[in-house]
Write an enzyme that holds these catalytic residues in place. Structure first.
Site, short mmCIF file in Angstrom:
data_model
loop_
_atom_site.label_atom_id
_atom_site.label_comp_id
_atom_site.label_asym_id
_atom_site.label_seq_id
_atom_site.Cartn_x
_atom_site.Cartn_y
_atom_site.Cartn_z
N SER A 202 -7.76 -2.48 1.93
CA SER A 202 -6.84 -1.35 1.28
C SER A 202 -7.28 -0.08 1.82
O SER A 202 -6.63 0.86 1.95
CB SER A 202 -6.31 -1.60 0.25
OG SER A 202 -5.79 -2.60 -0.29
N GLU B 94 -14.63 1.53 -10.82
CA GLU B 94 -14.99 2.77 -10.06
C GLU B 94 -16.02 3.84 -10.75
O GLU B 94 -16.66 4.22 -9.85
CB GLU B 94 -13.54 3.44 -9.94
CG GLU B 94 -12.40 2.82 -9.09
CD GLU B 94 -11.75 1.89 -9.89
OE1 GLU B 94 -11.02 1.33 -9.09
OE2 GLU B 94 -11.99 1.52 -10.98
N PHE C 15 -8.03 6.47 -8.82
CA PHE C 15 -9.21 5.99 -9.57
C PHE C 15 -10.38 6.49 -9.18
O PHE C 15 -11.37 6.48 -10.04
CB PHE C 15 -8.99 4.32 -9.34
CG PHE C 15 -7.98 3.59 -9.80
CD1 PHE C 15 -7.04 3.97 -10.75
CD2 PHE C 15 -7.08 2.90 -8.66
CE1 PHE C 15 -5.98 3.32 -10.95
CE2 PHE C 15 -5.98 2.36 -8.77
CZ PHE C 15 -5.26 2.74 -10.27
N HIS D 119 -4.66 6.40 -0.29
CA HIS D 119 -3.54 6.33 -1.14
C HIS D 119 -3.07 7.68 -1.81
O HIS D 119 -2.51 7.57 -2.92
CB HIS D 119 -3.22 4.94 -2.04
CG HIS D 119 -3.41 3.55 -1.33
ND1 HIS D 119 -4.48 3.39 -0.68
CD2 HIS D 119 -2.77 2.68 -1.26
CE1 HIS D 119 -4.47 2.29 -0.33
NE2 HIS D 119 -3.32 1.53 -0.51
N ASP E 109 4.69 2.50 -5.45
CA ASP E 109 3.65 2.28 -6.89
C ASP E 109 4.04 3.25 -8.12
O ASP E 109 3.79 3.29 -9.22
CB ASP E 109 2.28 2.17 -6.70
CG ASP E 109 2.05 0.88 -5.79
OD1 ASP E 109 3.08 0.07 -5.88
OD2 ASP E 109 1.14 0.75 -5.05
N ARG F 171 -1.71 6.64 2.71
CA ARG F 171 -1.57 5.06 2.94
C ARG F 171 -0.72 4.88 3.91
O ARG F 171 -0.98 3.96 4.67
CB ARG F 171 -0.66 4.60 1.50
CG ARG F 171 -0.44 3.17 1.36
CD ARG F 171 0.38 2.47 0.47
NE ARG F 171 0.87 1.49 0.76
CZ ARG F 171 1.51 0.75 -0.30
NH1 ARG F 171 1.92 1.18 -1.53
NH2 ARG F 171 1.86 -0.53 -0.19
#
Length: 325
Positions: A48, A69, A94, A120, A128, A178
């Site tokens: 990702s 994280e 995160f 992202h 999301d 993203r």
């Protein structure tokens, strides 16, 4: 100030697009080939974040810490302390969203040259919703002493920025989107940490943009041209440290400014420019970006329209600022 080499069809609907993480991935693999000290870390988001190619090429220099994280950045800080050049990638929500205190204490306070990659970011994680659409990351990282903050405009620049980060002696954070982003720069386009670039020359208003909003700013400048307004577009890939000289040179000429970012304007690029101009060169200023709102679910196009981040919105703000001089 450097002349910028841009693609010829950047204003066309068929301009090529690519996900920014692919540029980061290419840059990271090349950095690994050139520097044995380069290592990469992931918090269970290898593919990702675009870290998978490095993990395949250099499995002995890749560390998977799992969904942790806080541990991601503390391990990276330890690696930097023993001479490694760690790239730690995770979703921006995160990292720095979840682990800001660990970044502050273990990396920035000790001035460790850890390279943090937040993916992202902005509204790019559109489906999301607000939990994953990190819009505060520029503010979170810019406020930290010793931190360098970078937002490339496309995948080509993301690769160059990744390579440049290898030599960066301070903690650093690079944000990448993203979804597909128009490719507007070329292999010949200059990039150096700490420099801003004039992507379009103008006289009536300065549009200062970063990240994916630079393409929107260029489209806005073309809209303005048709309306008889000459807009100068500055691309600011390095939000901290700012290229004060280039920014002030442009603003002294146009005497009106619009900033554009896919992030909260409070503490983001807009905040940084407002601070600079407030101290050095007060002029009419309008900030285009997120105005104290969280994101929502939708497509990127829908969200850009809903939150006023399109080229049309930038052009309207620029009209107002040019007319207020």
């Amino acid at each position: 100030m450097h002349a910028a080499h841009l693609v010829a069809n950047l204003l066309d609907k068929d301009v090529a697009v690519e996900v920014m993480k692919k540029g980061y991935s290419r840059g990271l693999v090349e950095a690994g080939k050139q520097h044995e000290a380069v290592v990469a870390l992931s918090s269970d988001v290898v593919s990702s974040t675009g870290t998978d190619a490095f993990a395949a090429a250099f499995p002995d220099r890749f560390i998977q810490v799992g969904i942790s994280e806080q541990n991601l950045v503390t391990v990276a800080s330890g690696l930097a302390a023993i001479g490694k050049l760690p790239f730690a990638a995770a979703y921006g929500a995160f990292s720095p969203g979840r682990n800001w205190e660990q970044i502050r204490t273990t990396i920035c306070l000790n001035n460790r040259p850890v390279k943090l990659i937040g993916t992202h970011v902005g509204l790019s994680d559109a489906p999301d919703g607000g939990t994953h659409q990190v819009l505060e990351d520029i503010a979170l990282t810019r406020v930290l002493p010793n931190m360098t903050v970078i937002a490339p405009c496309d995948s080509v620049e993301a690769a160059k920025a990744t390579m440049a980060l290898v030599a960066c002696k301070t903690p650093s954070y690079m944000r990448v989107a993203r979804d597909n982003t128009p490719i507007i720069t070329t292999a010949d386009s200059p990039f150096r940490i700490g420099e801003a670039y004039v992507f379009r020359v103008g006289d009536d208003v300065t549009i200062i943009a970063t990240g994916r909003m630079t393409h929107q700013a260029l489209v806005a400048a073309e809209i303005l041209r048709k309306d008889g307004v000459s807009a100068e577009v500055l691309h600011v890939p390095t939000i901290k440290p700012l290229d004060v000289e280039t920014i002030l040179r442009s603003v002294r000429k146009t005497k009106a400014v619009v900033t554009a970012e896919e992030a909260q304007i409070a503490g983001g690029l807009g905040g940084a420019i407002a601070e600079l101009l407030g101290e050095e060169l007060p002029v009419p200023l309008r900030r285009v970006g997120m105005r104290d709102h969280y994101g929502e679910s939708g497509t990127p196009k829908e969200l850009f329209e809903h939150f006023g981040l399109t080229a049309t919105h930038i052009a309207l703000s620029a009209h107002e600022m040019a007319g207020s001089k």
